[in-house]
Design a protein around this motif. Sequence first.
Motif: not given
Length: 135
Positions: A91-101, A103-110
């Motif tokens: 669960f902690i690994g999955g949460a870290l994966f989702l947090i990284a995802s 961060k990547r998604q919010t870095a992309q322009p809308s």
Amino acid sequence: MAEQAGGEAGREGLFAALKNSVATLISIGKTRAELLVTELEEEKLRLMSLWSKAIGAAFMLAVGVVLAIFCLALAFWEHRVLLFGTFAVLFIGGALFLIASLKRQTAQPSKMFRASLSELEADMALLRRNRNKPE
């Protein structure tokens, strides 16, 4: 006298053309504003739908996973510490994966307002062509 009447008619024609140009610009602006409002409403509805589905799915998945872990713990009661520890790490690994995802998604322009911006660019190009066109 005839020149004076012709000059006034020329001014009136120029004034009418200017009024038509302003009316056209206002109409274009109104159309673009309506398109912008429509896009905002569509985006709001889409986001509300996405959020409600995501929250519902997350809740159901969380309840299902907790129940599955308890079933496994009951089935393998002797190894319950190892079982709960393994799932905690997953669960902690999955949460870290989702947090990284995220961060990547919010870095992309809308992509919001793309249609409005492209229409405004087309309008500007048309106005530039008409301005540079010899009469």
